[in-house]
Design a protein around this motif. Sequence first.
Motif, PDB file in Angstrom:
ATOM      1  N   ARG A 134      44.707  33.792  44.130  1.00 40.11           N
ATOM      2  CA  ARG A 134      44.274  36.031  45.124  1.00 40.11           C
ATOM      3  C   ARG A 134      43.478  35.747  45.986  1.00 40.11           C
ATOM      4  O   ARG A 134      42.289  35.547  45.213  1.00 40.11           O
ATOM      5  CB  ARG A 134      44.817  36.666  43.914  1.00 40.11           C
ATOM      6  CG  ARG A 134      45.926  37.427  42.777  1.00 40.11           C
ATOM      7  CD  ARG A 134      45.422  37.858  41.596  1.00 40.11           C
ATOM      8  NE  ARG A 134      45.469  39.545  42.330  1.00 40.11           N
ATOM      9  CZ  ARG A 134      45.679  40.387  41.616  1.00 40.11           C
ATOM     10  NH1 ARG A 134      45.941  39.821  40.365  1.00 40.11           N
ATOM     11  NH2 ARG A 134      45.607  41.782  41.970  1.00 40.11           N
ATOM     12  N   SER A 135      43.197  36.619  46.727  1.00 34.50           N
ATOM     13  CA  SER A 135      42.048  36.669  47.472  1.00 34.50           C
ATOM     14  C   SER A 135      41.350  37.809  46.528  1.00 34.50           C
ATOM     15  O   SER A 135      41.476  39.230  45.684  1.00 34.50           O
ATOM     16  CB  SER A 135      42.082  37.639  48.858  1.00 34.50           C
ATOM     17  OG  SER A 135      40.585  37.803  49.176  1.00 34.50           O
ATOM     18  N   ILE A 136      39.953  37.081  46.432  1.00 39.18           N
ATOM     19  CA  ILE A 136      38.839  37.836  45.237  1.00 39.18           C
ATOM     20  C   ILE A 136      38.335  38.955  46.539  1.00 39.18           C
ATOM     21  O   ILE A 136      37.266  38.272  47.294  1.00 39.18           O
ATOM     22  CB  ILE A 136      38.287  36.996  44.198  1.00 39.18           C
ATOM     23  CG1 ILE A 136      38.870  36.296  43.472  1.00 39.18           C
ATOM     24  CG2 ILE A 136      37.227  38.560  44.114  1.00 39.18           C
ATOM     25  CD1 ILE A 136      38.937  35.905  42.873  1.00 39.18           C
ATOM     26  N   GLN A 137      38.243  40.150  46.439  1.00 32.17           N
ATOM     27  CA  GLN A 137      37.318  41.101  47.309  1.00 32.17           C
ATOM     28  C   GLN A 137      36.248  41.667  46.909  1.00 32.17           C
ATOM     29  O   GLN A 137      36.408  42.182  46.388  1.00 32.17           O
ATOM     30  CB  GLN A 137      37.903  41.426  48.852  1.00 32.17           C
ATOM     31  CG  GLN A 137      39.646  40.906  49.208  1.00 32.17           C
ATOM     32  CD  GLN A 137      40.165  41.671  49.995  1.00 32.17           C
ATOM     33  OE1 GLN A 137      40.168  43.272  49.859  1.00 32.17           O
ATOM     34  NE2 GLN A 137      41.226  40.857  50.866  1.00 32.17           N
ATOM     35  N   ILE A 138      35.173  42.482  47.645  1.00 27.42           N
ATOM     36  CA  ILE A 138      34.584  43.230  47.070  1.00 27.42           C
ATOM     37  C   ILE A 138      34.470  44.662  47.434  1.00 27.42           C
ATOM     38  O   ILE A 138      34.588  44.312  49.241  1.00 27.42           O
ATOM     39  CB  ILE A 138      33.041  43.110  47.231  1.00 27.42           C
ATOM     40  CG1 ILE A 138      32.723  41.872  46.220  1.00 27.42           C
ATOM     41  CG2 ILE A 138      32.032  44.461  46.297  1.00 27.42           C
ATOM     42  CD1 ILE A 138      31.440  41.175  46.556  1.00 27.42           C
ATOM     43  N   VAL A 139      35.368  45.742  47.395  1.00 27.04           N
ATOM     44  CA  VAL A 139      35.163  46.567  48.053  1.00 27.04           C
ATOM     45  C   VAL A 139      33.830  47.846  48.228  1.00 27.04           C
ATOM     46  O   VAL A 139      34.079  48.792  48.851  1.00 27.04           O
ATOM     47  CB  VAL A 139      36.854  48.233  47.472  1.00 27.04           C
ATOM     48  CG1 VAL A 139      38.179  46.606  48.391  1.00 27.04           C
ATOM     49  CG2 VAL A 139      37.119  47.987  46.368  1.00 27.04           C
TER      50      VAL A 139
ATOM     51  N   LEU B 167      37.806  30.420  45.781  1.00 22.65           N
ATOM     52  CA  LEU B 167      38.576  30.911  44.702  1.00 22.65           C
ATOM     53  C   LEU B 167      39.183  32.108  44.552  1.00 22.65           C
ATOM     54  O   LEU B 167      40.809  31.890  43.573  1.00 22.65           O
ATOM     55  CB  LEU B 167      37.619  32.967  44.375  1.00 22.65           C
ATOM     56  CG  LEU B 167      35.840  32.378  44.589  1.00 22.65           C
ATOM     57  CD1 LEU B 167      35.478  33.879  44.137  1.00 22.65           C
ATOM     58  CD2 LEU B 167      35.543  31.689  42.807  1.00 22.65           C
ATOM     59  N   ALA B 168      39.875  32.242  45.901  1.00 22.02           N
ATOM     60  CA  ALA B 168      41.447  32.557  46.757  1.00 22.02           C
ATOM     61  C   ALA B 168      42.528  31.164  45.836  1.00 22.02           C
ATOM     62  O   ALA B 168      43.372  31.219  45.496  1.00 22.02           O
ATOM     63  CB  ALA B 168      41.424  32.488  47.896  1.00 22.02           C
TER      64      ALA B 168
END
Lengths: 428, 428
Positions: A36-41, A30-31
């Motif tokens: 971009r790094s895709i993150q779940i927060v 994905l990155a």
Amino acid sequence: MSEPLRLGIAGLGTVGAGVVKIVRQKANLLATRTGRSIQIVAVSARNRDKDRGVRLTDFAWEDDPVALARREDVDVFVELMGGSDGPAKAATQAALDAGKDVVTANKAMLAHHGQMLAQLADEKGAVLRFEAAVAGGIPVIKALTEGLAGNEISRVMGVMNGTCNYILTRMESAGLTYGQAFAEADDLGYLEADPELDVGGIDAGHKLALLASIAFGTVVDFAGVRLEGIGKVSIDDIRQAADMGYKIKLLGVARMTGRGLEQRMAPCLVPQTSPLGQLDGGTNMVVIEGDSVGQIVMRGAGAGEGPTASAVLGDVMDIARGLRISTFGKPAVALNKAQTATVATPAPYYLRMRLLDKPGALAKVATALGDAGISINRMRQYDHTDDTAPVLIVTHKTTRDALDQAIGAMSTTGVLGSDPVALRIEEV
Amino acid sequence: MSEPLRLGIAGLGTVGAGVVKIVRQKANLLATRTGRSIQIVAVSARNRDKDRGVRLTDFAWEDDPVALARREDVDVFVELMGGSDGPAKAATQAALDAGKDVVTANKAMLAHHGQMLAQLADEKGAVLRFEAAVAGGIPVIKALTEGLAGNEISRVMGVMNGTCNYILTRMESAGLTYGQAFAEADDLGYLEADPELDVGGIDAGHKLALLASIAFGTVVDFAGVRLEGIGKVSIDDIRQAADMGYKIKLLGVARMTGRGLEQRMAPCLVPQTSPLGQLDGGTNMVVIEGDSVGQIVMRGAGAGEGPTASAVLGDVMDIARGLRISTFGKPAVALNKAQTATVATPAPYYLRMRLLDKPGALAKVATALGDAGISINRMRQYDHTDDTAPVLIVTHKTTRDALDQAIGAMSTTGVLGSDPVALRIEEV
């Protein structure tokens, strides 16, 4: 590489858990693809303690999806709770209101509140994307909004409820009655908690209303969809339609006509040899017709963890890549309020009836049709052992009004052994 | 509304003229959908005086496409000249070098120079888009690059040369020989100036190499496509494949394997009942398989003014909307140089031969297969009037090497009346 894109996910059912898995397992893919790094927060769901087969301890937990939607550290609110109103709508509004982008799989919410939400998104400079809401993994919203954006769309059609297509396919292939096939689908867990959403055509009708809005640049108008479920389709219809070279599908059709926007979700006959006719089982298909491109057909899984999560990820990645498009392909204020076409475009119809076995019966039926200005394309009377004869008629193009008039006239002749069944034959 | 987006179009053949028509006729639609006015400012073509059915007097004229590409007032260079090198390449390079975005329909140029051009685009912050280069109006580049971006792709397949599919369909439906069907396609103007581009699989091979690059994140490698044309497909093969439940298609298949990237463009058998098997005439179809989404099938017109112009417009409108994506879905420097898989993934094969009509002939053939480790799924010997018997064999999964070994052994037995024909059966 740019800043990470931070997701807050509300709803951790099958699809939500699927999205969590993909974001975690394919972080590098994905990155690289989005830069971009895709993150779940943070995440939210009804029950914090349920085992969902995914580790959630890295993420903040919110009991209230509205609080999740408003979190400072959330860039994109991913709404996977479902339900046209209640928490899904409240949280989506809260996210957009805070200028956050939203990705949702919620067709019911958009079918009922799409215009309000799209307008809110535009006002706040946020985007609201919903690929997963229509035809599962098939990237049809993208095709219609972007790839085919240079076309005037003349018609959009689709088989968009896998459960109904499964039931109709099983009736045909295994000779089951509607009740038996329904029970089988229920046993397999294919039906919604309220089965009427499936078999009544409501779920598919929501999807059709969303497609129509993009296709014709109109305000989503679910109330304008003429709905008819599959509950009245009989095994006889399926067999006799097959005998005439057709299959019966729960088909959604939207077209812009001189009399307004026509949106129908109803059982229809389509040629066996057409792509729609060849669609068996739980698969979905969407057909788009544009003035330049001609006919585009897209086929794939319409539901399930993987396909739906794939669509959600596609939307999230679009946002990560900086794509900013209005919800329905143009600014919400520029969408027109379409008039609803109360009369369907003329079409050939399939008519099935039982005639009393007495002289002149067929002539009376033929006369009723002729008096209504309807000409017959094909007619078949079948062999029979009881005192009524099964008769099948395929008409030439006519209006539903003329057909209803003819059926009314037939019923006064005293030759009908049953109420005639009339199904539209959609030309595809 | 933002600044207008100004196009310079090089190449005013069917597609170029089609793009001019759409931009002019649908100015309002395009502007509402993208939020920008899309304008043509300059054009270039070989012959200024030719009547193309469109008014060009509003636009500046450039004899030299490179000069057009460099014009200060051009934001997007639209390359519709064709040809892998020469003016198309020079002008595309010039446009990218000047930091201008490029939209092209030129598969040959990208198949040969895609990596260099993509790298140049990235360096200059320009985008290079090519939806029209693959499968005409079907928005498959968009689906693969964007909609399905969350997937690891396992296989991408397609029937992407309408002319070949037309020839094979006519051989089957009208019982024409290859030569007759070829002549018919020629009369209809379906063939490229160099027909080998079509029937040799080169044109479709270019398209496959582009799809593979996006699907697997690899440097475009047209040289790595194993090409086989349709010239050797006989009417006997088509009939006997049909008898076994298959159709013959010029099918492109790309997959990433443990042995490297496998890219094949060759006549294959596919089940009659599969979407690929049901694709008749000049239509194109692309099948994408991803780990989350499963199988997505897209079908539509693969060529022609309208469909190709629709794809060009889709790209132009993406640029107008601000979409910035690297050419092959990730930065060109991040694309891997894939090793070429020299051995194809095992598959069932179709074998057709003529056996001399003498005792033990079939046993010798069966022994040759058995010795090579190949087991037989189905075998048919047909009735015959001459001294050789037509024999058809469908094997279980095997390697092409084992098959070649078996065919070599057969030819030493003295029972063959002709060289065996071997065609791969692609599981779809």
